[in-house]
Design a protein around this motif. Structure first.
Motif, PDB file in Angstrom:
ATOM      1  N   MET A   1      43.342  52.580  48.314  1.00 37.42           N
ATOM      2  CA  MET A   1      43.923  51.445  47.588  1.00 37.42           C
ATOM      3  C   MET A   1      43.681  50.140  48.351  1.00 37.42           C
ATOM      4  O   MET A   1      43.368  49.099  47.759  1.00 37.42           O
ATOM      5  N   LYS A   2      43.763  50.212  49.669  1.00 35.16           N
ATOM      6  CA  LYS A   2      43.483  49.010  50.475  1.00 35.16           C
ATOM      7  C   LYS A   2      42.008  48.608  50.362  1.00 35.16           C
ATOM      8  O   LYS A   2      41.688  47.417  50.357  1.00 35.16           O
ATOM      9  N   HIS A   3      41.137  49.607  50.248  1.00 34.43           N
ATOM     10  CA  HIS A   3      39.715  49.295  50.040  1.00 34.43           C
ATOM     11  C   HIS A   3      39.542  48.543  48.724  1.00 34.43           C
ATOM     12  O   HIS A   3      38.816  47.549  48.656  1.00 34.43           O
ATOM     13  N   ALA A   4      40.192  49.048  47.670  1.00 33.62           N
ATOM     14  CA  ALA A   4      40.092  48.400  46.351  1.00 33.62           C
ATOM     15  C   ALA A   4      40.553  46.948  46.448  1.00 33.62           C
ATOM     16  O   ALA A   4      39.924  46.033  45.906  1.00 33.62           O
ATOM     17  N   GLU A   5      41.649  46.738  47.176  1.00 36.91           N
ATOM     18  CA  GLU A   5      42.197  45.385  47.320  1.00 36.91           C
ATOM     19  C   GLU A   5      41.211  44.454  48.042  1.00 36.91           C
ATOM     20  O   GLU A   5      40.944  43.332  47.595  1.00 36.91           O
ATOM     21  N   ARG A   6      40.651  44.934  49.133  1.00 35.13           N
ATOM     22  CA  ARG A   6      39.725  44.097  49.916  1.00 35.13           C
ATOM     23  C   ARG A   6      38.468  43.768  49.111  1.00 35.13           C
ATOM     24  O   ARG A   6      37.956  42.651  49.162  1.00 35.13           O
TER      25      ARG A   6
ATOM     26  N   THR B   1      30.103  39.946  53.063  1.00 34.32           N
ATOM     27  CA  THR B   1      30.239  41.118  52.184  1.00 34.32           C
ATOM     28  C   THR B   1      29.665  42.346  52.877  1.00 34.32           C
ATOM     29  O   THR B   1      30.247  43.433  52.822  1.00 34.32           O
ATOM     30  N   ARG B   2      28.548  42.148  53.536  1.00 37.94           N
ATOM     31  CA  ARG B   2      27.931  43.271  54.255  1.00 37.94           C
ATOM     32  C   ARG B   2      28.895  43.861  55.286  1.00 37.94           C
ATOM     33  O   ARG B   2      29.058  45.078  55.370  1.00 37.94           O
ATOM     34  N   ARG B   3      29.552  42.977  56.053  1.00 44.06           N
ATOM     35  CA  ARG B   3      30.467  43.469  57.088  1.00 44.06           C
ATOM     36  C   ARG B   3      31.632  44.230  56.470  1.00 44.06           C
ATOM     37  O   ARG B   3      32.030  45.292  56.947  1.00 44.06           O
ATOM     38  N   LEU B   4      32.173  43.673  55.379  1.00 41.26           N
ATOM     39  CA  LEU B   4      33.275  44.345  54.684  1.00 41.26           C
ATOM     40  C   LEU B   4      32.840  45.742  54.230  1.00 41.26           C
ATOM     41  O   LEU B   4      33.550  46.730  54.451  1.00 41.26           O
ATOM     42  N   LEU B   5      31.661  45.808  53.614  1.00 39.77           N
ATOM     43  CA  LEU B   5      31.165  47.097  53.115  1.00 39.77           C
ATOM     44  C   LEU B   5      30.921  48.073  54.258  1.00 39.77           C
ATOM     45  O   LEU B   5      31.183  49.279  54.138  1.00 39.77           O
ATOM     46  N   GLU B   6      30.447  47.552  55.384  1.00 40.06           N
ATOM     47  CA  GLU B   6      30.195  48.428  56.545  1.00 40.06           C
ATOM     48  C   GLU B   6      31.506  48.982  57.111  1.00 40.06           C
ATOM     49  O   GLU B   6      31.578  50.143  57.505  1.00 40.06           O
ATOM     50  N   GLU B   7      32.528  48.138  57.117  1.00 44.97           N
ATOM     51  CA  GLU B   7      33.836  48.598  57.611  1.00 44.97           C
ATOM     52  C   GLU B   7      34.395  49.696  56.702  1.00 44.97           C
ATOM     53  O   GLU B   7      34.931  50.704  57.176  1.00 44.97           O
ATOM     54  N   ILE B   8      34.257  49.489  55.407  1.00 42.61           N
ATOM     55  CA  ILE B   8      34.751  50.496  54.455  1.00 42.61           C
ATOM     56  C   ILE B   8      33.927  51.776  54.576  1.00 42.61           C
ATOM     57  O   ILE B   8      34.480  52.887  54.602  1.00 42.61           O
TER      58      ILE B   8
END
Ligand SMILES: [Fe+2]
Ligand SMILES: [Fe+2]
Length: 152
Positions: free
Chosen positions: A51-56, A114-121
């Motif tokens: 759910m936190k992933h969806a939010e981010r 966006t790349r960094r966010l996706l890499e963290e997820i």
């Protein structure tokens, strides 16, 4: 200017995150028996992470002038614990593929945030598949089926 393709990737990821957050939360509620009692907290914990992933992702998409979807991918609930875990492992595998493709798309257009966010997820999805994979080790169908004890 963000490409339609990247915006679409973000919405695909949101649809998937919504799916698994509901799926894992319902599994947390629906599992039964001793083995279910052992893992229900894990389902809950991962459901909240999704759910936190969806939010981010939705925050990022909104920043990029996209509109976050409210429609989850098809949700799979019910079945034995073994079936749930196999399904979840499969869904994490697909998420990992999706994030890898989305990371490439973000990198290609120089969207490093966006790349960094996706890499963290992605890194977190890898911990999820590892968790589900470990729970599946040694599990066999009869152990999870009702009536095996001969009570029914
Ligand atoms: Fe996720
Ligand atoms: Fe996950």
């Amino acid at each position: 200017m963000t490409s339609e393709k990247l915006l679409e990737f973000l919405n695909k990821a949101i649809a998937r995150e919504l799916q698994v957050s509901i799926q894992y939360m319902w599994q947390h509620i629906q599992v039964t028996s001793l083995d279910g009692a052992v893992v229900e907290g894990i389902f809950r914990q991962i459901a909240i992470a999704e759910m936190k992933h969806a939010e981010r992702l939705a925050e990022r998409l909104d920043y990029l002038d996209g509109v976050p979807t409210v429609t989850p991918d098809p949700i799979f609930v019910g079945g034995s614990l073994l079936e749930m875990l196999k399904q979840d492992e499969h869904d994490e595998e697909e998420s990992i593929l999706l994030y890898k493709q989305a990371i490439q798309a973000a990198a290609k257009e120089g969207d490093y945030t966006t790349r960094r966010l996706l890499e963290e997820i992605l890194a977190e999805e890898e911990t999820h598949i590892n968790t589900f994979g470990k729970l599946l080790v040694g599990m066999t169908e009869p152990f999870t089926q009702p009536g095996i004890s001969g009570v029914e």
